[in-house]
Write a protein that holds these residues in place. Structure first.
Motif, short mmCIF file in Angstrom:
data_model
loop_
_atom_site.label_atom_id
_atom_site.label_comp_id
_atom_site.label_asym_id
_atom_site.label_seq_id
_atom_site.Cartn_x
_atom_site.Cartn_y
_atom_site.Cartn_z
N ILE A 126 -18.98 -17.16 -19.16
CA ILE A 126 -19.60 -16.39 -18.70
C ILE A 126 -18.92 -15.51 -17.77
N VAL A 127 -17.93 -13.76 -17.93
CA VAL A 127 -17.07 -13.45 -17.09
C VAL A 127 -16.93 -11.60 -16.69
N ASP B 54 -18.78 -17.46 -14.43
CA ASP B 54 -17.52 -17.35 -13.65
C ASP B 54 -17.58 -16.08 -12.53
N GLU B 55 -17.01 -15.29 -11.41
CA GLU B 55 -17.81 -14.73 -10.07
C GLU B 55 -18.74 -14.04 -10.41
N ALA B 56 -19.75 -15.20 -10.40
CA ALA B 56 -21.20 -14.63 -10.36
C ALA B 56 -21.18 -13.08 -9.85
N VAL C 242 -16.00 -17.43 -24.38
CA VAL C 242 -15.52 -16.99 -23.11
C VAL C 242 -15.69 -15.74 -23.67
N GLY C 243 -16.57 -14.57 -22.66
CA GLY C 243 -16.74 -13.37 -22.99
C GLY C 243 -17.30 -13.15 -21.85
N THR C 244 -17.38 -11.52 -21.76
CA THR C 244 -18.24 -10.11 -20.96
C THR C 244 -19.84 -10.43 -21.38
N MET D 112 -22.63 -24.19 -14.46
CA MET D 112 -22.10 -24.29 -13.19
C MET D 112 -21.87 -22.49 -12.37
N LEU D 113 -22.00 -22.62 -11.33
CA LEU D 113 -21.70 -21.46 -11.34
C LEU D 113 -20.92 -21.20 -9.64
N PHE D 114 -20.36 -20.73 -10.17
CA PHE D 114 -18.81 -20.42 -9.51
C PHE D 114 -18.59 -18.86 -8.57
N SER D 115 -18.36 -18.56 -7.34
CA SER D 115 -18.41 -18.13 -6.63
C SER D 115 -17.23 -17.61 -5.33
N ALA D 116 -16.47 -16.79 -4.95
CA ALA D 116 -16.03 -16.97 -3.55
C ALA D 116 -16.78 -16.43 -2.84
#
Length: 580
Positions: free
Chosen positions: A98-99, A178-180, A152-154, A206-210
């Motif tokens: 999810i993006v 991604d980019e939570a 992969v989707g919004t 998995m959660l990825f963020s800046a």
């Protein structure tokens, strides 16, 4: 959430391991090697061992540090080896990413396609599908029916297809956010929670963020099982890339376009991204730079999805070297050779600033970030400077002709705000066909009747008078209904309109009155019209013609005629005409 926290020592003497040394499948290693990726970045080095083992984790790193392959490589490795706790691949999605934005969706899909080039499923090559808004539903539904392995989707489009029953989430074994933090800012958190409720509870997340704001931590504690928090930097390090050189100028709004045009002519300038806060400003800046001769494209919300994708494709392939965008493009554009980032307007906050300038200085390269601050944006910039500790609270007042601008950015002396486009050189061997000059076009005064041309006699008769057409003499005829002919006889007769005289001024007045009454009556049996204005024709061989009208059957136009005159008025008009 567990208190486990891993941080990477960013030591320049440290040699990063390869993907093969970390146990990644040979097909993935081979595909990555073909695009020039062999060794891991810090975030990848820390996440791969845990992600390959199926553990939940939170990855935090600055933008441009390789987070996509940090979760993409282990995701592909696990579903290719049927190590997701479900049955082997059968065309039902086994991994969901999810993006927040469409641009990031396209970028992640492309990266996964490159990495899964040699992976196989029951139908052949492993399939990755991107699902996002702005595209027709039919093509995405058809792709889901034909079978996909990774989606992969919004959030919005994923929810629509899941509610319609086209997207099956019951077999998803790996879930990635991604980019939570960006999804939180865009208000997607309720949709994400609904999607998380549709996937199986036995899964890897998995959660990825800046950045890691409070609501994201709460979300992780709710939906992740004993995750490990991985941060690929020292806690005291700045969020800005060390190789990105930053310049902040206080610029006047009316001089910004000229100033940007000078910056774009710097010696070291390559691919450049210009960020604005509003869609209108983005399009205005793009149009202005295009008029100045720059190769520029635009990406903002007012453009259709196809136009946005075309602009991004041209920017990636080098068709254009300047891209003007709103913050929608601050994430998801992974182009390694972006040399300059220009903030045309001050960012909203420090996170937006970090993501904007993170488009340059990627993958170990150097970059330049330039921010233009207007007088009414000084307070906002002071907050950003304080949060990031940049030490540039008071930007230097700068104009397009300021000497320090040229010195700091390497702008050659003598440049102007416009550039000349290269002229297209002609091929000397090409055959050039020269066309004769076109003669001036004359007015076509020929008149026709029923598709056949009229001779001069008929034209003069139609115009209401007789004109001598002899080639020897072109003397004008004293005719009240036509203009005098010119000396050479070239100019045809032209009809002159006469002013109607009031009633009671002689025979001409009576004639005109009768003509007016006759024009108002569609049921008149006979109408006598004097073509020469009511006077007898002076030429005996061309008498005035009588025009007859057909009597219309009773009731065709109702009790009234075309001009709304009653039947009694029509009878009176007929009698007046007959007397004439």
């Amino acid at each position: 959430m567990a208190d486990t926290l891993l941080t990477a020592e960013l030591d320049e003497t440290h040699t990063a391991p390869t993907f093969a040394e970390l146990g990644v499948r040979e097909e993935i290693v081979r595909a990555l090697g073909e695009i020039g990726i062999e060794r891991t970045f810090a975030i990848q080095e820390l996440t791969l061992p845990l992600a390959l083992a199926g553990e939940d984790l939170i990855g935090q790193a600055r933008t441009g540090m390789g987070k996509t392959f940090g979760f993409g490589v282990p995701l592909l490795h696990r579903i290719a080896t049927a190590d997701t706790g479900t049955t082997p691949l059968d065309g039902t999605p086994r991994a969901l990413i999810i993006v927040p934005t469409r641009e990031l969706c396209i970028q992640v899909t492309q990266d996964l396609d490159n990495a899964s080039k040699y992976l196989k499923n029951h139908q052949g090559q492993l399939r990755v599908l991107s699902i996002y808004g702005g595209r027709p539903y039919e093509s995405q539904i058809a792709a889901l029916r034909s079978g996909v392995d990774v989606v992969v989707g919004t959030p919005g489009r994923l929810m629509d297809l899941a509610d319609q029953g086209h997207l099956i989430l019951g077999k998803v074994g790996v879930l990635v956010l991604d980019e939570a933090d960006e999804m939180l800012d865009l208000g997607f958190l309720p949709d994400i929670e609904r999607i998380l409720g549709m996937v199986p509870t036995q899964r890897q997340t998995m959660l990825f963020s800046a950045t890691m704001p409070g609501p994201i931590i709460t979300l992780a504690r709710t939906f992740l099982s004993r995750p490990t928090h991985i941060r690929a930097e020292e806690p005291h390090d700045s969020a800005i890339h060390d190789r990105t050189e930053q310049f902040v100028y206080r610029a006047h709004a009316l001089d910004k376009s000229e100033l940007v045009a000078r910056i774009l002519q710097a010696d070291t300038r390559g691919a450049t991204m210009i960020f604005t806060r509003t869609k209108r400003t983005a399009q205005k800046v793009a149009d202005d730079l295009a008029e100045r001769g720059f190769s520029v494209g635009a990406v903002h919300g007012d453009l259709g999805q196809i136009a946005r994708e075309k602009a991004l494709t041209k920017f990636r392939k080098g068709g254009i070297d300047v891209l003007v965008a709103t913050d929608v493009a601050a994430r998801g554009i992974d182009i390694d050779d972006v040399t300059h980032v220009i903030n045309y307007q001050c960012p909203e906050d420090e996170k937006t600033y970090v993501h904007r300038i993170g488009r340059t200085g990627r993958a170990g390269r150097a970059g330049v970030a330039i921010t233009l601050i207007d007088w009414d944006e000084l307070n906002r910039w002071a907050g950003i400077d304080k949060a990031l500790g940049l030490g540039i609270a008071e930007p230097v007042e700068t104009y397009s002709r300021s000497p320090h601008l040229y010195a700091e950015l390497g702008i050659p002396e003598g440049v102007t705000g416009t550039v000349r486009k290269a002229k297209v050189e002609r091929d000397e061997d090409a055959v050039v066909v020269e066309r004769p000059a076109r003669a001036p076009r004359k007015r076509n005064r020929r008149r026709t009747r029923a598709g056949e041309a009229l001779d001069q006699t008929e034209i003069n008769s139609t115009d209401g008078g007789a004109v001598a057409t002899s080639s020897d003499s072109a003397a004008p005829v004293d005719n009240a209904g036509t203009d005098d002919a010119d000396e050479n006889g070239d100019k045809p007769a032209r009809r002159r309109r006469r002013r109607r005289k009031p009633a009671g001024e002689g025979d001409a007045a009576a004639d005109n009155s009768a003509a007016v009454n006759g024009a108002a009556d569609d049921n008149a049996e006979v109408r006598v019209t004097a073509d020469n204005g009511g006077h007898d024709a002076e030429t005996a061989d061309q008498p005035a013609r009588r025009r007859r009208r057909r009597r219309k059957p009773a009731g065709e136009n109702g009790a009234e005629n075309g001009n709304g005159v009653a039947a009694e008025a029509a009878a009176t008009t007929t009698a007046a005409t007959a007397s004439v």
